[in-house]
Design an enzyme around this catalytic site. Sequence first.
Site, short mmCIF file in Angstrom:
data_model
loop_
_atom_site.label_atom_id
_atom_site.label_comp_id
_atom_site.label_asym_id
_atom_site.label_seq_id
_atom_site.Cartn_x
_atom_site.Cartn_y
_atom_site.Cartn_z
N CYS A 81 11.67 1.71 25.45
CA CYS A 81 13.12 1.79 25.63
C CYS A 81 13.50 1.27 27.01
O CYS A 81 12.96 1.71 28.02
CB CYS A 81 13.57 3.23 25.47
SG CYS A 81 15.25 3.55 26.04
N GLU A 82 14.43 0.30 27.06
CA GLU A 82 14.78 -0.30 28.35
C GLU A 82 15.68 0.59 29.20
O GLU A 82 15.92 0.29 30.36
CB GLU A 82 15.44 -1.66 28.14
CG GLU A 82 16.82 -1.64 27.53
CD GLU A 82 17.39 -3.04 27.37
OE1 GLU A 82 18.61 -3.19 27.54
OE2 GLU A 82 16.63 -3.98 27.06
N HIS A 83 16.17 1.70 28.64
CA HIS A 83 17.03 2.59 29.42
C HIS A 83 16.25 3.64 30.20
O HIS A 83 16.71 4.09 31.26
CB HIS A 83 18.04 3.27 28.49
CG HIS A 83 18.96 2.31 27.81
ND1 HIS A 83 19.38 2.46 26.50
CD2 HIS A 83 19.51 1.15 28.25
CE1 HIS A 83 20.17 1.45 26.18
NE2 HIS A 83 20.25 0.64 27.22
N HIS A 84 15.11 4.06 29.66
CA HIS A 84 14.31 5.09 30.34
C HIS A 84 12.84 4.69 30.52
O HIS A 84 12.07 5.44 31.09
CB HIS A 84 14.37 6.41 29.56
CG HIS A 84 15.72 7.06 29.55
ND1 HIS A 84 16.64 6.82 28.54
CD2 HIS A 84 16.32 7.89 30.42
CE1 HIS A 84 17.74 7.51 28.79
NE2 HIS A 84 17.58 8.16 29.92
N GLN A 111 16.39 -1.13 20.05
CA GLN A 111 15.87 -1.38 18.70
C GLN A 111 16.72 -2.40 17.95
O GLN A 111 16.19 -3.20 17.16
CB GLN A 111 15.78 -0.07 17.93
CG GLN A 111 15.05 -0.20 16.59
CD GLN A 111 14.80 1.15 15.95
OE1 GLN A 111 14.47 2.11 16.64
NE2 GLN A 111 14.96 1.24 14.65
N HIS A 118 12.22 7.39 19.22
CA HIS A 118 12.45 7.05 20.62
C HIS A 118 12.13 8.27 21.48
O HIS A 118 12.80 9.30 21.35
CB HIS A 118 13.90 6.63 20.84
CG HIS A 118 14.27 5.35 20.17
ND1 HIS A 118 14.78 4.27 20.85
CD2 HIS A 118 14.21 4.96 18.86
CE1 HIS A 118 15.01 3.28 20.01
NE2 HIS A 118 14.67 3.69 18.80
N CYS A 158 12.77 8.77 24.45
CA CYS A 158 13.87 9.14 25.34
C CYS A 158 14.77 10.17 24.65
O CYS A 158 15.49 10.92 25.33
CB CYS A 158 14.68 7.91 25.75
SG CYS A 158 15.40 6.98 24.39
#
Length: 225
Positions: A113-116, A154, A182, A184
């Site tokens: 996941c590119e956010h976390h 995703q 995910h 996250c």
Amino acid sequence: MNLEKQLKEIEAMGNDHIGSSTETPMRNDAFELSDIEKIASIKKDVQNIMHTLGLDLNDDSLKGTPTRVAKMFVQEIFAGLHPDRKPKASTFQNKYKYQEMLVEKNITLYSTCEHHLLPIVGKAHIAYISNGSVVGLSKMNRIVDYYAKRPQVQERLTMQIVKELQQVLNTDDVACVIDAKHLCVNSRGIRDIDSSTVTSEFGGAFKKVEIRREFLDYIKMDTQF
């Protein structure tokens, strides 16, 4: 913007996906450094993170961690960022005139996941209808793996897989469904361990209800050997 305000805004945003390009956001100078140079730089950053957290980097169990993490980022879990690692998907003439859909299901998928920067783990299911060319089955798995090995959302991953196969096979008749957990969501924040995320992309003939339904019925089959 001060850090305290930024943290509050991120907390309010929660796990909402921020829209961006269907292409992975990359700088123009992304590949000016070699892998070794990137590993050396990231190693220092990981050392700083661990030091800031109060960990003793002289401990036998921890002293190799910065190097291991840096190597993992560059050459393993984010290896799909580099275009030189893109799999060469050779196609072959469909001499046996197979005109029905071909489905490759239950492709194991590991992404981040590119956010976390936490893992995404799941299954990808792909189908295409030949327009005169076919591609080796393992190449479909490799395409999934290539685009998964980068910081991702995703939705983008699903579209990138379809777009790549459309280009390789010279047909719009490609579909992909991904069902993934995910971490996250599962291991932090709401910590819902049972939820998963399903995304889909249907191109060409797969936009027709009956063709799409046939594909979805195939991927529900319980295949055990």
